[in-house]
Design an enzyme around this catalytic site. Structure first.
Site, short mmCIF file in Angstrom:
data_model
loop_
_atom_site.label_atom_id
_atom_site.label_comp_id
_atom_site.label_asym_id
_atom_site.label_seq_id
_atom_site.Cartn_x
_atom_site.Cartn_y
_atom_site.Cartn_z
N ASP A 126 32.79 44.48 71.08
CA ASP A 126 33.88 43.59 71.06
C ASP A 126 33.44 42.32 71.72
O ASP A 126 32.43 42.13 72.72
CB ASP A 126 35.23 44.27 72.26
CG ASP A 126 36.33 43.59 71.61
OD1 ASP A 126 36.64 42.65 70.71
OD2 ASP A 126 37.37 43.95 72.57
N ASN A 150 33.00 39.23 69.86
CA ASN A 150 32.42 38.40 68.83
C ASN A 150 33.18 36.92 68.77
O ASN A 150 32.62 35.73 68.86
CB ASN A 150 32.13 38.79 67.73
CG ASN A 150 31.24 40.08 67.60
OD1 ASN A 150 30.61 40.20 68.44
ND2 ASN A 150 31.42 40.92 66.51
N ARG A 179 34.70 31.93 63.92
CA ARG A 179 34.88 33.54 64.56
C ARG A 179 33.62 34.18 63.82
O ARG A 179 32.87 34.97 64.39
CB ARG A 179 36.02 34.38 64.02
CG ARG A 179 37.13 33.85 65.08
CD ARG A 179 38.40 34.61 64.71
NE ARG A 179 38.23 35.88 64.79
CZ ARG A 179 38.33 36.43 65.77
NH1 ARG A 179 38.56 35.95 66.98
NH2 ARG A 179 38.11 37.91 65.53
N ASN A 208 41.56 46.95 61.38
CA ASN A 208 40.92 45.61 61.11
C ASN A 208 41.15 44.96 59.80
O ASN A 208 41.11 43.69 59.81
CB ASN A 208 39.37 45.79 61.31
CG ASN A 208 38.80 45.76 62.64
OD1 ASN A 208 37.77 46.41 63.25
ND2 ASN A 208 39.57 44.98 63.74
N LEU A 262 40.60 51.90 74.37
CA LEU A 262 39.83 52.94 73.33
C LEU A 262 40.09 52.45 72.21
O LEU A 262 39.07 52.57 71.21
CB LEU A 262 39.99 54.25 73.46
CG LEU A 262 39.64 55.01 74.97
CD1 LEU A 262 39.99 56.30 75.02
CD2 LEU A 262 38.13 54.79 75.17
N GLU A 304 31.88 59.93 79.38
CA GLU A 304 31.79 58.96 80.52
C GLU A 304 32.04 57.68 79.81
O GLU A 304 31.55 57.27 78.75
CB GLU A 304 30.54 58.87 81.33
CG GLU A 304 30.31 60.16 82.22
CD GLU A 304 31.39 60.29 83.07
OE1 GLU A 304 31.81 59.41 83.78
OE2 GLU A 304 31.71 61.54 83.40
C1 FPP Z 1 35.11 42.84 67.32
O1 FPP Z 1 34.97 41.42 67.97
C2 FPP Z 1 34.20 43.05 66.36
C3 FPP Z 1 34.28 43.65 65.31
C4 FPP Z 1 35.88 43.90 64.61
C5 FPP Z 1 33.36 43.51 64.12
C6 FPP Z 1 31.97 43.96 64.51
C7 FPP Z 1 31.24 43.84 63.33
C8 FPP Z 1 30.04 43.42 63.28
C9 FPP Z 1 29.25 43.26 64.45
C10 FPP Z 1 29.12 43.21 62.05
C11 FPP Z 1 29.08 44.34 61.04
C12 FPP Z 1 28.66 45.53 61.78
C13 FPP Z 1 27.28 46.09 61.51
C14 FPP Z 1 27.17 47.21 62.04
C15 FPP Z 1 26.21 45.42 60.65
P1 FPP Z 1 36.39 40.66 67.94
O2 FPP Z 1 36.08 39.67 66.67
O3 FPP Z 1 37.60 41.13 67.80
O4 FPP Z 1 35.87 39.78 69.05
P2 FPP Z 1 37.28 39.10 70.05
O5 FPP Z 1 38.06 40.19 70.52
O6 FPP Z 1 36.46 38.17 71.13
O7 FPP Z 1 38.02 38.09 68.87
#
Ligand code: FPP
Length: 230
Positions: free
Chosen positions: A2, A4, A15, A50, A177, A189
């Protein structure tokens, strides 16, 4: 994985740039986990919820998955890491599924390290799917309702051949979670770190594991029972 989106926003970037950097963290953490002797690493890459994100972001995430699989399959083979998935993978785009099938097939003989990608995964849908399959097995006479136990039922979960997680790490300061391995994490844990996923690296993984080693896992017993000498 989380944070990104927030990582990108802090830099005035779209984003998807955060997700792109997130893929680099996946690579770093996968390598670090292998070096540390962690045998199973599960990454929550895309949840059943998602799909509700803007279509453009969902498409970009699928594109990044393809990019990752194209680039990393050879690395997984070289490092003898088996790839597995959990989740309703059948609903993912064909292009992603084909790359997944290819990577899973190419790495299927490896046993020391397993990377599990949770894709279109959610614990509640997983339990519904398992309950359906279990009910069908009972109806077919393959299972006896009176013999129901967690051991028998858990064989119908998508994690049937995987161990329960010992440690669950959530990045970005969130302390939820979010429908991730709810049943399997019964005795896990938890480490919650403020670090955003694109900034999460080897040192952060090592710190989480160090924190884990300081915990006493009692599995319902008392401390004295675990170490009779106190
Ligand atoms: C959550 O951050 C992240 C995701 C929903 C996507 C994760 C996917 C990747 C990193 C890329 C593809 C995966 C692999 C294994 C190659 P968010 O966007 O919810 O962050 P925020 O809460 O800060 O908006």
């Amino acid at each position: 994985m989380d944070g990104n989106g927030r990582w990108a926003k802090q830099r005035g970037l779209p984003r998807i740039e955060g997700h792109r950097r997130g893929v680099e963290s996946v690579r770093t953490v996968l390598e670090a986990a292998r070096e540390m002797g962690i045998r199973y690493l599960t990454l929550y890459a895309f949840s059943v919820e998602n799909w509700k994100r803007p279509q453009e972001e969902v498409g970009a995430l699928m594109g990044l998955l393809e990019f990752f699989l194209k680039r990393e399959t050879a690395v997984l083979v070289r490092n003898r890491v088996r790839l597995r998935t959990i989740g309703r993978v059948c609903d993912l785009p064909d292009s992603v599924r084909q790359l997944l099938d290819r990577a899973i097939e190419a790495t299927s003989s490896f046993a020391d390290h397993t990377l599990v990608l949770a894709l279109n995964y959610g614990s509640r849908t997983e339990v519904i799917d398992a309950a359906r399959a279990y009910a069908a097995a009972v109806a077919a006479g393959k299972e006896k309702l009176n013999d129901s136990s967690w051991t028998t039922f858990s064989r119908y979960l998508s994690t049937a051949d995987l161990p329960d997680p010992d440690l669950v790490i959530r990045t970005s300061g969130e302390t939820r979670l979010s429908n991730f391995l709810l049943m399997q994490s019964a005795y896990a844990e938890f480490v919650f770190t403020p670090v955003l996923w694109p900034d999460f690296g080897k040192a952060d993984l090592a710190a989480a594991v160090a924190e884990y080693t300081r915990r006493e896992r009692r599995f319902g017993q008392t401390s004295d029972q675990l170490t009779p000498t106190g």
